[in-house]
Design a protein around this motif. Structure first.
Motif, mmCIF file in Angstrom:
data_model
loop_
_atom_site.group_PDB
_atom_site.id
_atom_site.type_symbol
_atom_site.label_atom_id
_atom_site.label_comp_id
_atom_site.label_asym_id
_atom_site.label_seq_id
_atom_site.Cartn_x
_atom_site.Cartn_y
_atom_site.Cartn_z
ATOM 1 N N ALA A 118 0.833 -1.208 0.000
ATOM 2 C CA ALA A 118 0.000 0.000 0.000
ATOM 3 C C ALA A 118 0.867 1.257 0.000
ATOM 4 O O ALA A 118 0.585 2.221 -0.724
ATOM 5 C CB ALA A 118 -0.928 -0.011 1.219
ATOM 6 N N THR A 141 -4.765 1.814 -2.647
ATOM 7 C CA THR A 141 -4.095 1.959 -1.352
ATOM 8 C C THR A 141 -5.052 1.668 -0.209
ATOM 9 O O THR A 141 -4.725 0.925 0.724
ATOM 10 C CB THR A 141 -3.530 3.386 -1.205
ATOM 11 O OG1 THR A 141 -2.600 3.635 -2.254
ATOM 12 C CG2 THR A 141 -2.844 3.546 0.137
ATOM 13 N N LEU A 144 -5.863 -2.104 0.015
ATOM 14 C CA LEU A 144 -4.765 -2.887 0.579
ATOM 15 C C LEU A 144 -4.681 -2.710 2.091
ATOM 16 O O LEU A 144 -4.434 -3.667 2.842
ATOM 17 C CB LEU A 144 -3.446 -2.493 -0.079
ATOM 18 C CG LEU A 144 -3.246 -2.949 -1.523
ATOM 19 C CD1 LEU A 144 -2.003 -2.299 -2.122
ATOM 20 C CD2 LEU A 144 -3.141 -4.468 -1.596
ATOM 21 N N LEU A 145 -4.893 -1.483 2.551
ATOM 22 C CA LEU A 145 -4.846 -1.225 3.995
ATOM 23 C C LEU A 145 -6.003 -1.903 4.726
ATOM 24 O O LEU A 145 -5.819 -2.449 5.821
ATOM 25 C CB LEU A 145 -4.870 0.282 4.263
ATOM 26 C CG LEU A 145 -3.617 1.051 3.855
ATOM 27 C CD1 LEU A 145 -3.812 2.547 4.076
ATOM 28 C CD2 LEU A 145 -2.404 0.565 4.646
#
Length: 260
Positions: A118, A141, A144-145
């Motif tokens: 990320a 991002t 993914l987090l």
């Protein structure tokens, strides 16, 4: 006979003690006071020590059975059953703990990789620049987090959870430094070409940043509610320490602290 039995019993207790140490809940094998009993990481060690302990018990049984066959036969059979039963329970418990540890470690490593991915996507330009105002960059991002945080729910061992919290704290700080470089890091037209096009845009317009990804990332970098600052209880320099610093350094820091 008494002497032989006493020596044999001492050896049995010694090996049983080593066996129990494998499953000591206060030892995770790495010197920490938390964990799930990983004094030995390999289940083979536990099985070998268990078999060794049982072998010594078997020797005692044979000795007692040979010399005192009529007086202790029933007791020895009962004790044998108990020892074997406990040995099976211990072996099964060890297998369970090994499996739990390995799964937990796997989820920990996967979450760490997702945090790293990320950050790489979000920081493609480098730390000197603000992230791209690209819709896909922010969405990827954020996804993914969220995946990294979801994996944390499958981390079961206390030592792994402690590590995960430290990893998350580190990456929170990294993302915070990118998003909050200064008050003017993201001008209004960074998020969309205009206010109107933030929610409705056409093919030739630049895609606005997703509001859900913005919300998630800005919440992610905030200080978590209920989390205590690790520096809260740090004792500040005493007057004596400041005077020592003034003589031997760092002198300018000492002068500043004395004046403040």
């Amino acid at each position: 006979l008494i002497s032989i039995s006493r020596i044999t019993l001492q050896k049995v207790l010694k090996h049983m003690k080593r066996l129990l140490n494998i499953f000591n809940p206060n030892n995770d094998g790495y010197g920490y006071g938390y964990g799930y009993g990983y004094g030995y990481s390999d289940i083979i060690h536990g099985v070998l020590f268990g078999l060794l302990s049982l072998s010594w018990i078997f020797i005692i049984i044979k000795i007692v059975d040979k010399y005192l066959i009529y007086e202790f036969e029933t007791t020895i059979k009962f004790l044998t059953f108990i020892v074997v039963f406990i040995g099976v329970i211990v072996a099964v418990w060890k297998i369970f703990l090994d499996s739990r540890w390995n799964k937990s470690e796997k989820y920990l490593e996967e979450s760490k990789e997702l945090f790293e991915k990320a950050y790489k996507i979000f920081n493609q330009k480098g730390e000197k620049y603000i992230p791209d105002n690209n819709r896909s960059t922010w969405i990827t991002t954020a996804r993914l987090l969220t995946s990294a945080e979801k994996l944390s729910h499958f981390i079961k061992t206390s030592s792994h959870l402690k590590i995960y919290k430290e990893v998350r704290r580190y990456w929170r700080a990294q993302f915070h430094s990118l998003i909050y470089k200064n008050d003017k890091s993201f001008p209004e037209d960074y998020f969309s070409e205009s206010v109107e096009k933030f929610t409705i845009w056409v093919e030739n317009d630049r895609d606005p940043i997703s509001e859900s990804s913005l919300t998630y990332l800005y919440k992610f970098v905030k200080w978590p509610e209920g989390e205590e600052d690790q520096l809260k209880n740090v004792k500040l320099f005493t007057d004596n320490e400041l005077q020592t610093m003034k003589k031997f350094g760092p002198i300018h820091l000492a002068n500043l602290l004395i004046k403040s």
